[in-house]
Design an enzyme around this catalytic site. Structure first.
Site, PDB file in Angstrom:
ATOM      1  N   ARG A  80       1.318  -0.985   0.114  1.00  0.00           N
ATOM      2  CA  ARG A  80      -0.219   0.137   0.157  1.00  0.00           C
ATOM      3  C   ARG A  80       0.907   0.901  -0.204  1.00  0.00           C
ATOM      4  NH1 ARG A  80      -4.809   0.341  -1.757  1.00  0.00           N
ATOM      5  NH2 ARG A  80      -5.048  -1.267  -0.211  1.00  0.00           N
ATOM      6  N   ARG A 104       1.682  -5.651 -11.022  1.00  0.00           N
ATOM      7  CA  ARG A 104       1.747  -5.770  -9.311  1.00  0.00           C
ATOM      8  C   ARG A 104       2.237  -6.423  -8.328  1.00  0.00           C
ATOM      9  NH1 ARG A 104      -3.738  -2.565  -5.982  1.00  0.00           N
ATOM     10  NH2 ARG A 104      -4.747  -3.878  -6.583  1.00  0.00           N
ATOM     11  N   HIS A 174      -0.575   3.958 -10.824  1.00  0.00           N
ATOM     12  CA  HIS A 174      -1.466   4.231  -9.811  1.00  0.00           C
ATOM     13  C   HIS A 174      -0.368   5.225  -8.088  1.00  0.00           C
ATOM     14  CE1 HIS A 174      -3.838   3.888  -5.981  1.00  0.00           C
ATOM     15  NE2 HIS A 174      -4.519   2.856  -6.701  1.00  0.00           N
ATOM     16  N   ASP A 218     -13.361   8.760  -6.330  1.00  0.00           N
ATOM     17  CA  ASP A 218     -12.899   8.013  -6.760  1.00  0.00           C
ATOM     18  C   ASP A 218     -13.190   8.357  -8.394  1.00  0.00           C
ATOM     19  OD1 ASP A 218     -11.600   5.524  -8.058  1.00  0.00           O
ATOM     20  OD2 ASP A 218     -12.858   4.779  -6.387  1.00  0.00           O
ATOM     21  N   GLU A 272      -3.753   9.320 -10.867  1.00  0.00           N
ATOM     22  CA  GLU A 272      -2.683   8.526 -11.505  1.00  0.00           C
ATOM     23  C   GLU A 272      -3.027   8.619 -12.776  1.00  0.00           C
ATOM     24  OE1 GLU A 272      -5.121   4.891  -9.918  1.00  0.00           O
ATOM     25  OE2 GLU A 272      -5.663   6.014  -7.844  1.00  0.00           O
TER      26      GLU A 272
HETATM   27  O1  LIG Z   1      -6.786  -1.393  -3.149  1.00  0.00           O
HETATM   28  P1  LIG Z   1      -6.720  -1.390  -4.442  1.00  0.00           P
HETATM   29  O2  LIG Z   1      -6.491  -2.257  -5.028  1.00  0.00           O
HETATM   30  O3  LIG Z   1      -4.970  -1.310  -4.626  1.00  0.00           O
HETATM   31  O4  LIG Z   1      -7.371  -0.033  -5.553  1.00  0.00           O
HETATM   32  C1  LIG Z   1      -6.920   1.529  -4.793  1.00  0.00           C
HETATM   33  C2  LIG Z   1      -7.823   2.159  -5.147  1.00  0.00           C
HETATM   34  O5  LIG Z   1      -7.235   2.604  -6.648  1.00  0.00           O
HETATM   35  C3  LIG Z   1      -7.808   3.280  -7.632  1.00  0.00           C
HETATM   36  O6  LIG Z   1      -7.860   4.715  -7.031  1.00  0.00           O
HETATM   37  C4  LIG Z   1      -9.300   2.822  -8.115  1.00  0.00           C
HETATM   38  O7  LIG Z   1      -9.716   3.896  -8.512  1.00  0.00           O
HETATM   39  C5  LIG Z   1     -10.054   2.549  -7.378  1.00  0.00           C
HETATM   40  O8  LIG Z   1     -11.667   2.363  -7.055  1.00  0.00           O
HETATM   41  C6  LIG Z   1      -9.085   1.490  -5.958  1.00  0.00           C
HETATM   42  O9  LIG Z   1      -9.925   1.496  -4.725  1.00  0.00           O
END
Ligand SMILES: O=P(O)(O)OC[C@H]1O[C@H](O)[C@H](O)[C@@H](O)[C@@H]1O
EC number: 5.1.3.15
Length: 299
Positions: A80, A104, A174, A218, A272
Site C-alpha cells: 500500500r 503489480r 497508481h 474516486d 494516477e
Molecule cells: O485497493 P487497491 O486494489 O490497491 O485499489 C485502490 C484504488 O485504486 C484506484 O484508485 C481505484 O480507482 C479505486 O477504486 C481503488 O479503490
C-alpha cells in the site's frame, strides 16, 4: 525471502544495491527484494515485485511518495503506497481476476543498470508472459520499465504485444503522493474537464475550477493535459505524463475499513496517470505501446 543474484548486473555501477525491504523499512511482513538507488541528484527505492516504486527523494528535497506505515511486505500482496503498476488492466476484471492486473504482484527482473553522463542512474526492469499469465491475458508480451533516478523520477513503460492478435489494454501508474493533508492540497490541471465519478452509481460530471478533495473520492478524469500539479504547503509536485487519463482517489472515511490505511488516510492523495475507461487502448499485433511519467518537485 528468495534473492536473485544481481552482482553481475550491478558490477561497475556505484550507488545501486539489491537488499531485503527489511533493511530499508520497518513494515510488517516477510520482506521483499528491493533495489536501492542513490546518486548526487536523488535517491529511490523500488520493489522487484510489481516494479513498484516505494520512495523517491530529490537531493535537498523531500519524499514525494507516500508509503503507508501499515503497509505489508509480503510476496504476492500489493504494497500500500508508492507507485503500484496497474496492468494489463486497470480496476476490476469482468471474470473476477485480480483487480488492477497481475503485474503489480509479479516478480519483475532487473535487466540493466547504467550511470548517465548527468549523474542520474538508469535501470531497466522487465516482465514476460508465461503459461500463468497467458491463462489470464491471452497475449505473449514483454513489459519493460525504464527507471531514471535523477533530479526528477522518469518512468517509461514499454509494452510489447508479441502475439498475433490485437491486445485491449488499460494501465495506470497508481501513484500515492505524500502530502501533509489531502483536504488542504489543491490539484491543478484538471479544470473544466469531464470526469467519471465511480463512487456509488457511476456518473459523468464536469469539473468546475480547481479540484480540492474534501473526503472519499474516486474519479477518472478523461483527456487530461500533460501536467497536473499538487500543492502541498510550500512545495509543488508536478506530474507530467503522456497518459490521457488521471484517476484521483482517496478512500476518506472508508479507510477505517482498510487494514493498511486506517488513520493515515490524511497523508496522501492518489493522482494516477494511465489510459482507462474512454481512453483505453488496443495494442496492435506485434507492436509496442509506450507511456511516460515524470515526477518533480518545485519550491
Ligand atoms: O485497493 P487497491 O486494489 O490497491 O485499489 C485502490 C484504488 O485504486 C484506484 O484508485 C481505484 O480507482 C479505486 O477504486 C481503488 O479503490
Amino acid at each position: 525471502m528468495s534473492m536473485v543474484d544481481y552482482s553481475a548486473i550491478l558490477a561497475g555501477t556505484s550507488g545501486v544495491r539489491v537488499v531485503s525491504s527489511t533493511e530499508c523499512f520497518s513494515h510488517a511482513g516477510a520482506g521483499l527484494p528491493v533495489v536501492v538507488v542513490e546518486n548526487k541528484l536523488g535517491s529511490a527505492i523500488f520493489a522487484l515485485q510489481g516494479c513498484h516504486l516505494l520512495s523517491f527523494v530529490p537531493a535537498a528535497g523531500e519524499e514525494i511518495l507516500w508509503l503507508s506505515p501499515l503497509a505489508m511486505f509480503e510476496p504476492g500482496k500489493a504494497v500500500r503506497g508508492g507507485i503500484p503498476m496497474c496492468l494489463p488492466w486497470f480496476g476490476g476484471h469482468p471474470a473476477g481476476l485480480q483487480s488492477h492486473g497481475f503485474a503489480r504482484t509479479s516478480d519483475w527482473t532487473l535487466e540493466q543498470v547504467s550511470q548517465q553522463a548527468d549523474g542520474s542512474t538508469l535501470l531497466t526492469v522487465s516482465l514476460s508472459s508465461d503459461a500463468e499469465t497467458l491463462a489470464m491475458w491471452p497475449h505473449e508480451f514483454r513489459f519493460e520499465m525504464q527507471i531514471e533516478v535523477g533530479r526528477e523520477l522518469k518512468l517509461t513503460l514499454n509494452v510489447d504485444n508479441l502475439s498475433d492478435t490485437p491486445a485491449p489494454f488499460t494501465y495506470a501508474y497508481h501513484t500515492y503522493f505524500a502530502v501533509a493533508d489531502y483536504t488542504q492540497s489543491p490539484i491543478y490541471g484538471l479544470e473544466e474537464l469531464t470526469y467519471i465519478d465511480t463512487l456509488g452509481e457511476v456518473t459523468r460530471r464536469h469539473q468546475s475550477g480547481t479540484l480540492q478533495l474534501t473526503g472519499s473520492t474516486d474519479r477518472v478524469y478523461l483527456d487530461v493535459p500533460q501536467v497536473q500539479t499538487i500543492v502541498d504547503g510550500a512545495r509543488k509536485i508536478n506530474i507530467s505524463s503522456t497518459a490521457k487519463s488521471s484517476i484521483v482517489w482517496n478512500p476518506g472515511e472508508h479507510a477505517d475499513n482498510m487494514a493498511d490505511v486506517g488513520q493515515y488516510r490524511q497523508n496522501f492523495v492518489c493522482v494516477e496517470r494511465g489510459d482507462v475507461f474512454d481512453n483505453a487502448i488496443t495494442i496492435a499485433a506485434r507492436s509496442r505501446f509506450s507511456a511516460e511519467m515524470v515526477l518533480s518537485e518545485e519550491r
